[in-house]
Scaffold this motif. Structure first.
Motif, PDB file in Angstrom:
ATOM      1  N   HIS A 143       0.410  -1.216   0.115  1.00 12.29           N
ATOM      2  CA  HIS A 143       0.031  -0.170   0.012  1.00 12.29           C
ATOM      3  C   HIS A 143       0.858   1.172  -0.082  1.00 12.29           C
ATOM      4  N   THR A 144       1.959   1.207   0.656  1.00 16.03           N
ATOM      5  CA  THR A 144       2.934   2.397   0.987  1.00 16.03           C
ATOM      6  C   THR A 144       3.752   2.756  -0.453  1.00 16.03           C
ATOM      7  N   PHE A 145       3.936   1.768  -1.141  1.00 10.97           N
ATOM      8  CA  PHE A 145       4.620   1.617  -2.298  1.00 10.97           C
ATOM      9  C   PHE A 145       3.623   2.384  -3.489  1.00 10.97           C
ATOM     10  N   ASN A 146       2.453   1.862  -3.377  1.00 10.46           N
ATOM     11  CA  ASN A 146       1.399   2.320  -4.464  1.00 10.46           C
ATOM     12  C   ASN A 146       1.198   3.865  -3.745  1.00 10.46           C
ATOM     13  N   ARG A 147       1.192   4.223  -2.664  1.00 15.53           N
ATOM     14  CA  ARG A 147       0.839   5.843  -2.414  1.00 15.53           C
ATOM     15  C   ARG A 147       1.880   6.626  -2.824  1.00 15.53           C
ATOM     16  N   MET A 148       3.433   6.069  -2.704  1.00 16.66           N
ATOM     17  CA  MET A 148       4.509   6.768  -3.189  1.00 16.66           C
ATOM     18  C   MET A 148       4.493   6.861  -4.543  1.00 16.66           C
ATOM     19  N   LEU A 149       3.806   5.872  -5.437  1.00 16.24           N
ATOM     20  CA  LEU A 149       3.746   5.929  -6.971  1.00 16.24           C
ATOM     21  C   LEU A 149       3.005   7.079  -7.494  1.00 16.24           C
ATOM     22  N   GLU A 150       1.427   7.490  -6.302  1.00 18.16           N
ATOM     23  CA  GLU A 150       0.720   8.419  -6.984  1.00 18.16           C
ATOM     24  C   GLU A 150       1.204   9.756  -6.674  1.00 18.16           C
ATOM     25  N   ASP A 151       2.176   9.875  -5.504  1.00 11.98           N
ATOM     26  CA  ASP A 151       2.431  11.318  -5.207  1.00 11.98           C
ATOM     27  C   ASP A 151       3.364  11.873  -6.280  1.00 11.98           C
ATOM     28  N   ARG A 152       2.854  13.075  -6.841  1.00  7.18           N
ATOM     29  CA  ARG A 152       3.425  13.669  -7.994  1.00  7.18           C
ATOM     30  C   ARG A 152       4.948  14.181  -7.660  1.00  7.18           C
ATOM     31  N   LYS A 153       5.262  14.450  -6.310  1.00  5.09           N
ATOM     32  CA  LYS A 153       6.324  14.643  -6.056  1.00  5.09           C
ATOM     33  C   LYS A 153       7.484  13.646  -6.482  1.00  5.09           C
ATOM     34  N   ASN A 154       7.068  12.369  -6.731  1.00  2.98           N
ATOM     35  CA  ASN A 154       7.859  11.127  -6.825  1.00  2.98           C
ATOM     36  C   ASN A 154       7.916  10.719  -8.087  1.00  2.98           C
ATOM     37  N   ALA A 155       7.487  11.807  -9.103  1.00  5.32           N
ATOM     38  CA  ALA A 155       7.170  11.576 -10.619  1.00  5.32           C
ATOM     39  C   ALA A 155       8.440  11.107 -11.255  1.00  5.32           C
ATOM     40  N   ASP A 156       9.592  11.733 -10.951  1.00  7.04           N
ATOM     41  CA  ASP A 156      10.917  11.427 -11.727  1.00  7.04           C
ATOM     42  C   ASP A 156      11.530  10.186 -10.704  1.00  7.04           C
ATOM     43  N   LEU A 157      10.916   9.718  -9.782  1.00 10.80           N
ATOM     44  CA  LEU A 157      11.466   8.637  -8.912  1.00 10.80           C
ATOM     45  C   LEU A 157      10.857   7.174  -8.908  1.00 10.80           C
ATOM     46  N   GLN A 158       9.729   7.329 -10.100  1.00  6.75           N
ATOM     47  CA  GLN A 158       9.086   6.137  -9.953  1.00  6.75           C
ATOM     48  C   GLN A 158       9.609   4.852 -10.175  1.00  6.75           C
ATOM     49  N   ASP A 159      10.758   5.254 -11.291  1.00  7.48           N
ATOM     50  CA  ASP A 159      11.827   3.905 -11.487  1.00  7.48           C
ATOM     51  C   ASP A 159      12.348   3.218 -10.302  1.00  7.48           C
ATOM     52  N   LYS A 160      12.780   4.009  -9.337  1.00  4.09           N
ATOM     53  CA  LYS A 160      13.545   3.649  -8.128  1.00  4.09           C
ATOM     54  C   LYS A 160      12.308   2.893  -7.310  1.00  4.09           C
ATOM     55  N   ILE A 161      11.052   3.408  -7.299  1.00  7.34           N
ATOM     56  CA  ILE A 161      10.098   2.740  -6.534  1.00  7.34           C
ATOM     57  C   ILE A 161       9.800   1.333  -7.242  1.00  7.34           C
ATOM     58  N   TYR A 162       9.901   1.206  -8.364  1.00  8.60           N
ATOM     59  CA  TYR A 162       9.638  -0.146  -9.180  1.00  8.60           C
ATOM     60  C   TYR A 162      10.500  -1.179  -8.863  1.00  8.60           C
ATOM     61  N   TYR A 163      11.742  -0.503  -9.026  1.00 11.06           N
ATOM     62  CA  TYR A 163      12.940  -1.155  -8.800  1.00 11.06           C
ATOM     63  C   TYR A 163      13.050  -1.942  -7.285  1.00 11.06           C
ATOM     64  N   THR A 164      12.672  -0.991  -6.234  1.00 15.97           N
ATOM     65  CA  THR A 164      12.696  -1.610  -4.830  1.00 15.97           C
ATOM     66  C   THR A 164      11.531  -2.749  -4.881  1.00 15.97           C
ATOM     67  N   MET A 165      10.492  -2.293  -5.570  1.00 11.89           N
ATOM     68  CA  MET A 165       9.244  -3.443  -5.600  1.00 11.89           C
ATOM     69  C   MET A 165       9.549  -4.666  -6.061  1.00 11.89           C
ATOM     70  N   GLY A 166      10.449  -4.457  -7.259  1.00 12.50           N
ATOM     71  CA  GLY A 166      11.059  -5.711  -7.546  1.00 12.50           C
ATOM     72  C   GLY A 166      12.030  -6.522  -6.702  1.00 12.50           C
ATOM     73  N   LEU A 167      12.821  -5.837  -6.094  1.00 16.76           N
ATOM     74  CA  LEU A 167      13.841  -6.352  -5.023  1.00 16.76           C
ATOM     75  C   LEU A 167      13.252  -7.002  -4.187  1.00 16.76           C
ATOM     76  N   VAL A 168      11.906  -6.421  -3.563  1.00 19.11           N
ATOM     77  CA  VAL A 168      11.191  -7.133  -2.605  1.00 19.11           C
ATOM     78  C   VAL A 168      10.549  -8.375  -3.120  1.00 19.11           C
ATOM     79  N   GLU A 169       9.993  -8.392  -4.230  1.00 17.31           N
ATOM     80  CA  GLU A 169       9.525  -9.545  -4.845  1.00 17.31           C
ATOM     81  C   GLU A 169      10.453 -10.651  -4.776  1.00 17.31           C
ATOM     82  N   ALA A 170      11.648 -10.283  -5.515  1.00 19.63           N
ATOM     83  CA  ALA A 170      12.755 -11.224  -5.711  1.00 19.63           C
ATOM     84  C   ALA A 170      13.219 -11.988  -4.442  1.00 19.63           C
ATOM     85  N   ARG A 171      13.356 -11.211  -3.367  1.00 21.23           N
ATOM     86  CA  ARG A 171      13.561 -11.654  -2.246  1.00 21.23           C
ATOM     87  C   ARG A 171      12.488 -12.616  -1.731  1.00 21.23           C
TER      88      ARG A 171
END
Length: 729
Positions: free
Chosen positions: A267-295
């Motif tokens: 839920h927190t990841f999704n909220r961060m993706l919707e935050d306009r201040k993080n528009a240029d950091l979405q790649d990092k959010i998705y990358y971290t979500m990938g790390l979590v799923e991989a682990r």
């Protein structure tokens, strides 16, 4: 008047003289030098480029390139501090001035000069605190030069000294940095824990909390890591620091076994993706979500998130190579899809900074995958060419017509796309001088690393890993993969399962059959394609030899470097099935025996090896591995047998010597004298079988007995044996 001047001499110890020089040294030199050094360090800190894909360094690495913008400040600090040494020798600020000079020279990467200054203060200084500060600077210099042993010696000395509060803080930070550089993350994190009570809330303290969290995460202590990530948010962080602290904190929650915490993390990841201040950091959010799923072991979900990370990259192009690297790791380590893994490693390496800690590891793995793809594509390509060579001449001719037609259609499509791009460029009047026709988030192709990397992958998928050279697309280049049709060497899973034996060679088709009505260009293209096919018996034999060698190399790659014994077994078995008279048969038998043994499976390969090739070095290796340590009696008997065989050899009875030495190598495998028996066999081969067999036997000895004390002598014999050959070449 003269007396007054003498009383103010920098060499005088009179109170008036010392007071004068203390005053002028402090205000006319020391404060200016200190402020200039602080100004340089502040600029370096504010302009740093933190790479949050790596554990951040506790201290900014000393970099002569990064220090260029503050060269004037560093030079001025050295100049002003040097005035104290030149004009105020009796000043109490002399030691402080030398410490400033040492720190400035350290920032300029003048390590020898910096060390000399720090050592001078330690040996000639008069103030204990200044001497301690110099030794801490000396530790930094040793760390910067990679001399961790001397750095630890200095740290051990300082640990027993009565350090003041400032020096204690600097000592802890420097020692923590030393252990971080050595890879001792748990020790570094523990020392940082002891340092935080001495630090005020600031951007640098927030950065240190972030580093402590990364260190604890690296040693699998998520609870302590979470404490420090939370602490970042309460120590006046920058926006980037708070963002990454939240990312790491949510990542720790996402890895929790508690389902409620995991859901909260999503839920927190999704909220961060919707935050306009993080528009240029979405790649990092998705990358971290990938790390979590991989682990968590959700590999397919991780791959999907990594791909989203790449697709959403806008300005944070430094993230891309690390995302490609994680994709490569998943395909290499989890999916065992080495062809696709190689593509991702290649893309990562194209953009990964050379100073990245894992750069060498990534490079080595990329070379391994290059070797795999070379063997794999050779097998697929040669198999396809052999199949085409067996086709009915008319069917083959039609197939080549279709290949040429498909190529020409692709060329027309590419020309149309190029024309469209040219038209758009013309409408913009001057496409190279302005970017007014670009969309707000669009970048010119050659300035966009994402587009460059994607284009490179597409190129390699179609043309292969070609060297940068002129005329790379000429028709005389290797065109075999293009003839393979759907049997592209970069598709499929396991070549041992994908390739079937080729039928017998048929009559060569007429290259000119069915070519009436073709243009000269089309006929020339068809001639080139025909030239790639093994249409003669010699060409077919060469093709089959290339395939056999590729099977052999691929099997060894599976066994030794990829640690995939099951794939090694299937590959060697397929090789023996397709090439029953292979020259690699003895080694294949031996490796099949080892691979099945590694899998805990019974097999008859050892017996086949001992039966069919009892005198081979592989038979001796197999026999040696089955025997335990030889008894004392066996050692005595082995020595006696060796003496007897050597006597036969000296007497010129070569045939009998050869028979007995072959038998002795099997009987006395594992004894201390085995290498001497093996060398005697080599000498006999040279006398009986000639120069070529002798050179091969020498090479086998070096391979089979790498720790033998006789290896230097054997290598000398190799040099002598290869000498005439080298001259002839």
């Amino acid at each position: 008047m003269a007396g007054g001047l003498l009383s103010c001499s920098q060499y005088s110890n009179k109170p008036l003289s010392k007071a004068y020089h203390n005053l002028t040294a402090h205000y006319n030199a020391y404060i200016i030098a200190r402020d200039r050094l602080n100004e340089a360090e502040t600029i370096l800190f504010k302009t740093r480029q933190d790479n949050y894909n790596q554990i951040l360094p506790i201290f900014l690495p000393v970099d002569s390139v990064a220090s260029q913008p503050v060269k004037a400040q560093l030079d001025d600090a050295i100049k002003k501090a040097s005035l104290i040494a030149e004009r105020h020798q009796n000043s109490k600020w002399l030691d402080n001035a030398f410490v400033i000079i040492g720190k400035a020279r350290l920032q300029k990467q003048q390590f020898d000069d910096a060390m000399e200054v720090f050592k001078y203060v330690n040996t000639r200084g008069t103030d204990g605190a200044d001497k301690h500060q110099a030794l801490i600077g000396l530790m930094r210099a040793y760390i910067a030069t990679g001399d961790y042993s001397n750095g630890l010696n200095v740290a051990d000395y300082l640990r027993a000294q009565p350090l003041n509060k400032q020096n204690t803080r600097d000592y802890y930070l420097t020692k923590a940095y030393l252990h971080q550089k050595k890879g001792e993350y748990a020790v570094a994190a523990a020392i940082l824990d002891a340092t935080f009570p001495m630090l005020k809330k600031s951007e640098n303290t927030a950065r240190l909390h972030l580093i402590a969290g990364q260190l604890y995460d690296a040693v699998n202590q998520p609870a302590k890591a979470a404490e420090h990530f939370s602490a970042v948010l309460h120590t006046r962080p920058t926006y980037d620091q708070s963002f990454y602290a939240n990312i790491y904190l949510v990542q720790s929650q996402g890895l929790a076994k508690d389902g409620k915490k995991a859901a909260q993390a999503t839920h927190t990841f999704n909220r961060m993706l919707e935050d306009r201040k993080n528009a240029d950091l979405q790649d990092k959010i998705y990358y971290t979500m990938g790390l979590v799923e991989a682990r968590r072991g959700n590999i397919d979900k991780a791959v999907a998130y990594y791909r989203k990370s790449i697709q959403t990259t806008t300005t944070n192009t430094a993230q891309i190579p690390y995302t490609y690297l994680e994709l490569g790791k998943l395909y290499f380590e989890q999916k065992k899809d080495y062809v696709r893994a190689r593509m991702y490693y290649d893309s990562s390496l194209a953009l990964l900074p050379a100073q990245t800690p894992q750069y060498t590891e990534v490079t080595n793995r990329k070379k391994l995958l290059d070797e795999f793809v070379e063997y794999y594509s050779t097998i697929r390509t040669q198999d396809s060419l052999q199949r085409l060579a067996q086709m009915n001449p008319a069917a083959l001719d039609k197939f080549l017509d279709d290949v040429i037609a498909k190529r020409e259609q692709q060329s027309r499509n590419q020309a149309a796309l190029a024309q469209q791009a040219a038209n758009r460029s013309g409408n913009a009047n001057n496409a190279l001088a302005t970017t007014s026709d670009l969309q707000p988030n669009e970048r010119w192709y050659l300035y966009n690393p994402v587009r460059i990397s994607q284009g490179r992958q597409e190129f390699m998928q179609r043309w292969g890993n070609r060297p940068l050279e002129d005329n790379w697309r000429r028709s005389t280049k290797e065109a075999a993969p293009a003839l393979a049709g759907d049997n592209n060497p970069l598709t499929g899973a396991n070549p041992a399962n994908a390739i079937n034996p080729a039928p017998a060679i048929t009559t060569n088709p007429d290259p000119n059959a069915g070519t009436s009505g073709l243009t000269t260009s089309t006929k020339a293209q068809k001639d080139v394609l025909y030239a790639q096919l093994p249409l003669t018996r010699d060409a077919m034999e060469q093709s089959r030899f290339r395939m056999e060698t590729a099977y052999y190399g691929l099997g060894k790659l599976y066994k030794f470097q990829l640690n995939q014994p099951a794939d090694a077994v299937s590959t060697f078995e397929e090789m023996l099935n397709r090439f029953p008279n292979s020259g690699y048969k003895p080694e294949a038998y031996y490796l099949l025996h080892l691979s099945n043994e590694q899998l805990g499976r019974a097999s008859g390969w050892k017996e086949k090896l001992l039966t069919e090739f009892p005198n081979s070095s592989y038979a001796r290796l197999a026999g040696r591995s089955a025997e335990g340590a030889p008894s004392a009696n066996a050692e005595i008997r082995a020595q006696q047998v060796y003496t007897d065989i050597y006597a036969l050899y000296k007497a010129g009875n070569l045939t009998e010597s050869m028979v007995q030495v072959q038998s002795a190598l099997t009987t006395f495998a594992g004894t201390h004298i085995e290498d001497k028996l093996a060398l005697l066999r080599v000498m006999l081969i040279g006398r009986v079988d000639g120069a070529d067999a002798y050179r091969q036997a020498l090479a086998e000895f070096v391979r089979d007995y790498p720790t033998s004390s006789l290896v230097p002598h054997v290598k000398e014999l190799q040099s002598v044996a290869d000498g005439p050959t080298a001259k002839r070449k």
